[in-house]
Write a protein that holds these residues in place. Structure first.
Motif, PDB file in Angstrom:
ATOM      1  N   ILE A 305       0.840  -1.206   0.000  1.00 45.06           N
ATOM      2  CA  ILE A 305       0.000   0.000   0.000  1.00 45.06           C
ATOM      3  C   ILE A 305       0.879   1.261   0.000  1.00 45.06           C
ATOM      4  O   ILE A 305       0.609   2.230  -0.708  1.00 45.06           O
ATOM      5  N   ILE A 306       1.966   1.227   0.766  1.00 43.25           N
ATOM      6  CA  ILE A 306       2.856   2.403   0.814  1.00 43.25           C
ATOM      7  C   ILE A 306       3.461   2.657  -0.572  1.00 43.25           C
ATOM      8  O   ILE A 306       3.487   3.790  -1.056  1.00 43.25           O
ATOM      9  N   CYS A 307       3.932   1.593  -1.217  1.00 42.79           N
ATOM     10  CA  CYS A 307       4.558   1.764  -2.539  1.00 42.79           C
ATOM     11  C   CYS A 307       3.565   2.318  -3.550  1.00 42.79           C
ATOM     12  O   CYS A 307       3.901   3.178  -4.372  1.00 42.79           O
ATOM     13  N   GLU A 308       2.346   1.830  -3.466  1.00 38.66           N
ATOM     14  CA  GLU A 308       1.295   2.328  -4.351  1.00 38.66           C
ATOM     15  C   GLU A 308       1.089   3.828  -4.116  1.00 38.66           C
ATOM     16  O   GLU A 308       0.967   4.615  -5.048  1.00 38.66           O
ATOM     17  N   ALA A 309       1.083   4.199  -2.840  1.00 38.29           N
ATOM     18  CA  ALA A 309       0.863   5.615  -2.492  1.00 38.29           C
ATOM     19  C   ALA A 309       2.045   6.480  -2.931  1.00 38.29           C
ATOM     20  O   ALA A 309       1.862   7.624  -3.350  1.00 38.29           O
ATOM     21  N   VAL A 310       3.271   5.933  -2.864  1.00 41.27           N
ATOM     22  CA  VAL A 310       4.434   6.684  -3.353  1.00 41.27           C
ATOM     23  C   VAL A 310       4.243   6.970  -4.839  1.00 41.27           C
ATOM     24  O   VAL A 310       4.434   8.092  -5.313  1.00 41.27           O
ATOM     25  N   GLY A 311       3.798   5.948  -5.549  1.00 37.69           N
ATOM     26  CA  GLY A 311       3.604   6.071  -6.995  1.00 37.69           C
ATOM     27  C   GLY A 311       2.525   7.074  -7.364  1.00 37.69           C
ATOM     28  O   GLY A 311       2.615   7.737  -8.395  1.00 37.69           O
ATOM     29  N   SER A 312       1.514   7.191  -6.515  1.00 34.26           N
ATOM     30  CA  SER A 312       0.423   8.087  -6.897  1.00 34.26           C
ATOM     31  C   SER A 312       0.567   9.458  -6.235  1.00 34.26           C
ATOM     32  O   SER A 312      -0.301  10.306  -6.373  1.00 34.26           O
ATOM     33  N   ASP A 313       1.674   9.674  -5.492  1.00 33.27           N
ATOM     34  CA  ASP A 313       1.916  10.992  -4.914  1.00 33.27           C
ATOM     35  C   ASP A 313       2.007  11.998  -6.064  1.00 33.27           C
ATOM     36  O   ASP A 313       2.903  11.941  -6.891  1.00 33.27           O
ATOM     37  N   LYS A 314       1.073  12.926  -6.078  1.00 32.63           N
ATOM     38  CA  LYS A 314       0.962  13.832  -7.230  1.00 32.63           C
ATOM     39  C   LYS A 314       2.172  14.751  -7.380  1.00 32.63           C
ATOM     40  O   LYS A 314       2.339  15.442  -8.367  1.00 32.63           O
ATOM     41  N   LYS A 315       3.006  14.742  -6.365  1.00 31.64           N
ATOM     42  CA  LYS A 315       4.162  15.627  -6.444  1.00 31.64           C
ATOM     43  C   LYS A 315       5.228  15.060  -7.381  1.00 31.64           C
ATOM     44  O   LYS A 315       6.131  15.751  -7.805  1.00 31.64           O
ATOM     45  N   ILE A 316       5.123  13.760  -7.658  1.00 37.69           N
ATOM     46  CA  ILE A 316       6.144  13.160  -8.512  1.00 37.69           C
ATOM     47  C   ILE A 316       5.751  13.365  -9.972  1.00 37.69           C
ATOM     48  O   ILE A 316       4.859  12.715 -10.486  1.00 37.69           O
ATOM     49  N   PHE A 317       6.435  14.295 -10.591  1.00 41.57           N
ATOM     50  CA  PHE A 317       6.100  14.578 -11.980  1.00 41.57           C
ATOM     51  C   PHE A 317       7.096  13.905 -12.927  1.00 41.57           C
ATOM     52  O   PHE A 317       7.108  14.170 -14.100  1.00 41.57           O
ATOM     53  N   SER A 318       7.954  13.070 -12.368  1.00 44.82           N
ATOM     54  CA  SER A 318       8.858  12.334 -13.241  1.00 44.82           C
ATOM     55  C   SER A 318       8.815  10.866 -12.824  1.00 44.82           C
ATOM     56  O   SER A 318       8.176  10.515 -11.841  1.00 44.82           O
ATOM     57  N   SER A 319       9.511  10.051 -13.571  1.00 49.77           N
ATOM     58  CA  SER A 319       9.446   8.627 -13.253  1.00 49.77           C
ATOM     59  C   SER A 319      10.534   8.230 -12.243  1.00 49.77           C
ATOM     60  O   SER A 319      10.745   7.059 -11.972  1.00 49.77           O
ATOM     61  N   LYS A 320      11.219   9.257 -11.714  1.00 54.48           N
ATOM     62  CA  LYS A 320      12.293   8.975 -10.753  1.00 54.48           C
ATOM     63  C   LYS A 320      12.071   9.768  -9.485  1.00 54.48           C
ATOM     64  O   LYS A 320      11.469  10.836  -9.514  1.00 54.48           O
ATOM     65  N   LEU A 321      12.565   9.295  -8.362  1.00 56.38           N
ATOM     66  CA  LEU A 321      12.576  10.152  -7.183  1.00 56.38           C
ATOM     67  C   LEU A 321      13.897   9.972  -6.446  1.00 56.38           C
ATOM     68  O   LEU A 321      14.608   8.984  -6.629  1.00 56.38           O
ATOM     69  N   ASN A 322      14.209  10.951  -5.626  1.00 56.23           N
ATOM     70  CA  ASN A 322      15.456  10.900  -4.884  1.00 56.23           C
ATOM     71  C   ASN A 322      15.201  10.386  -3.477  1.00 56.23           C
ATOM     72  O   ASN A 322      14.561  11.053  -2.676  1.00 56.23           O
ATOM     73  N   LEU A 323      15.709   9.185  -3.220  1.00 53.23           N
ATOM     74  CA  LEU A 323      15.566   8.621  -1.881  1.00 53.23           C
ATOM     75  C   LEU A 323      16.746   9.076  -1.036  1.00 53.23           C
ATOM     76  O   LEU A 323      17.889   9.049  -1.495  1.00 53.23           O
ATOM     77  N   VAL A 324      16.455   9.508   0.188  1.00 55.89           N
ATOM     78  CA  VAL A 324      17.549   9.882   1.094  1.00 55.89           C
ATOM     79  C   VAL A 324      17.766   8.700   2.041  1.00 55.89           C
ATOM     80  O   VAL A 324      16.862   8.298   2.771  1.00 55.89           O
ATOM     81  N   VAL A 325      18.970   8.141   1.968  1.00 59.88           N
ATOM     82  CA  VAL A 325      19.221   6.858   2.636  1.00 59.88           C
ATOM     83  C   VAL A 325      20.378   6.989   3.626  1.00 59.88           C
ATOM     84  O   VAL A 325      21.447   7.498   3.275  1.00 59.88           O
ATOM     85  N   PRO A 326      20.180   6.534   4.877  1.00 58.80           N
ATOM     86  CA  PRO A 326      21.283   6.626   5.848  1.00 58.80           C
ATOM     87  C   PRO A 326      22.393   5.604   5.563  1.00 58.80           C
ATOM     88  O   PRO A 326      22.122   4.443   5.289  1.00 58.80           O
ATOM     89  N   GLU A 327      23.627   6.105   5.648  1.00 56.00           N
ATOM     90  CA  GLU A 327      24.786   5.203   5.562  1.00 56.00           C
ATOM     91  C   GLU A 327      25.316   4.926   6.965  1.00 56.00           C
ATOM     92  O   GLU A 327      25.933   3.910   7.230  1.00 56.00           O
ATOM     93  N   ALA A 328      25.094   5.909   7.832  1.00 57.37           N
ATOM     94  CA  ALA A 328      25.481   5.803   9.242  1.00 57.37           C
ATOM     95  C   ALA A 328      24.650   6.847   9.973  1.00 57.37           C
ATOM     96  O   ALA A 328      24.006   7.670   9.333  1.00 57.37           O
ATOM     97  N   VAL A 329      24.674   6.816  11.301  1.00 60.56           N
ATOM     98  CA  VAL A 329      24.015   7.910  12.016  1.00 60.56           C
ATOM     99  C   VAL A 329      24.858   9.159  11.773  1.00 60.56           C
ATOM    100  O   VAL A 329      26.064   9.169  12.026  1.00 60.56           O
ATOM    101  N   GLY A 330      24.256  10.190  11.194  1.00 58.33           N
ATOM    102  CA  GLY A 330      24.991  11.420  10.894  1.00 58.33           C
ATOM    103  C   GLY A 330      25.499  11.487   9.464  1.00 58.33           C
ATOM    104  O   GLY A 330      26.214  12.418   9.092  1.00 58.33           O
TER     105      GLY A 330
END
Ligand SMILES: NC(=O)c1ccc[n+]([C@@H]2O[C@H](COP(=O)([O-])OP(=O)(O)OC[C@H]3O[C@@H](n4cnc5c(N)ncnc54)[C@H](O)[C@@H]3O)[C@@H](O)[C@H]2O)c1
Ligand SMILES: [Zn+2]
Length: 354
Positions: A305-330
């Motif tokens: 359900i979350i993935c579906e909602a990410v896909g239908s988030d109207k703010k995404i006007f392209s087929s890509k999005l930028n995920l911010v991913v932790p590599e470590a704390v900080g």
């Protein structure tokens, strides 16, 4: 008192000081001389602090106008924006006057956008009264209103002339609004300051308001300086927001933004462990600190359900999005991800409460 100078397309101070509400007349006349100050606020905040601000402005012979709007996200609408425009025009507010945004992120975003567009731009001062507004929305010049199909779709980058933050106003916040602000503060630690993160785990935010706000604002200042218009590094501030926004939208905004960001941070940290991007100790530390602040760490919705909602988030006007991913704390990394790969990030993950 702490003063942080922001050097973006406009240079201005963020002043964090107990009791600064009472100095607003002096600060505003110092910046702009004698003018009309238009207080825009909401019906929770104005009864608490409006009188003090009015008195402070009148003491310095400023003419004061007041517009009090219903509290809540619904006021960040085109209809309310039009109401603000009409109020300003009917009261003959001119380019030499100033808007004083007294409230949380909703009032700050709306009043900021009104300031950006009325007469092609008049000055405005942010007076944040929620933790989220103090550490995030009042600084950096993103202003906006929502459309029915999505949040913040109409707006502009328009910096304030001053941010006057009075930590004493935070004492009247409800527990939920306080904790939602804490989620955004934890986000700053996770994205760029490990020492701050562990400090937050030891000392509650409410016992160190000035220091916490100053740390977050300094980090935001540095990010905004490098990327005012959000084309690169500023996106780091979206940590926890990709899945968070999706959950928020899915809940039809019944779950608060900060709570959804908390869940979003827990999910992306766990996903990063599974992808081998960070160690398990990172997601454990994230979940542990969120729990310490009584913030949720699991979603009411399944991964699908979350993935579906990410896909239908109207703010995404392209087929890509930028995920911010932790590599470590900080330490976080921005990973440009095609939409079709998003389900892969959550595949087989237990993101919802059983
Ligand atoms: N511009 C940006 O960079 C930026 C960044 C993050 C979030 N935002 C926006 O900020 C908004 C959320 O802001 P928020 O969380 O401050 O919500 P908000 O402005 O709706 O405030 C939350 C609630 O707290 C009440 N309140 C405010 N100050 C109070 C006080 N001192 N005492 C008692 N009650 C008080 C408000 O009336 C409201 O009911 C969203 O619209 C979001 O999109 C903008
Ligand atoms: Zn946020």
């Amino acid at each position: 008192m702490t003063i942080i100078n922001v050097a973006a397309s406009k240079v201005y101070d963020v002043i964090i000081k107990n009791g600064i509400l009472d100095d607003l007349g002096e600060r505003i006349t110092g910046l702009f001389g004698r003018c009309t100050a238009v207080i825009i606020s909401d019906d929770n905040v104005f009864p608490l602090y409006g009188e003090r601000v009015r008195k402070a402005l009148k003491k310095w012979d400023l003419k004061v106008l007041e517009l009090v709007l219903p509290n809540g996200e619904k006021s960040k609408s085109i209809a309310t924006y039009a109401e603000v425009m009409k109020f300003l025009a009917e009261n003959k507010v001119s380019r030499s006057d100033v808007i004083v945004a007294l409230g949380g992120g909703v009032i700050g975003d709306l009043a900021g956008f009104a300031a950006a567009t009325y007469l092609r731009g008049i000055k405005y001062v942010q007076v944040p009264t929620t933790l989220l507004a103090a550490v995030d929305s009042s600084v950096g010049g993103k202003t906006a209103v929502d459309l029915d199909i999505g949040k913040n779709l109409v707006g502009s980058f328009y910096q304030p002339s001053l941010v006057a933050c009075d930590p004493e106003t935070l004492t009247t916040l409800s527990s939920e609004v306080y904790r939602a602000g804490c989620a955004e503060i934890i986000k700053y630690g996770l994205l760029g300051n490990a020492e701050f993160f562990s400090e937050l785990a030891k000392v509650p935010v409410k016992e160190q308001y000035e220091k916490v706000i100053a740390t977050c604002v300094s980090m935001k200042r540095d990010i905004v300086k490098r990327d005012e218009f959000d084309t690169g590094k500023r996106q780091l501030l979206n940590l926890g927001h990709t899945f968070g926004h999706a959950i928020e939208a899915k809940s039809d905004f019944s779950l608060s933004h900060g709570f959804c960001v908390a869940i979003g941070m827990a999910i992306i940290s766990k996903a990063a462990v599974r992808k081998g991007i960070c160690d398990k100790s990172v997601s454990e530390a994230v979940v542990s600190i969120l729990k310490k602040y009584s913030l949720p760490t699991v979603s009411p919705y399944t991964a699908e359900i979350i993935c579906e909602a990410v896909g239908s988030d109207k703010k995404i006007f392209s087929s890509k999005l930028n995920l911010v991913v932790p590599e470590a704390v900080g330490k976080c990394r921005i990973i440009s991800t095609p939409l079709f790969e998003i389900p892969g990030w959550l595949e087989g993950m237990e993101v919802s409460a059983k």
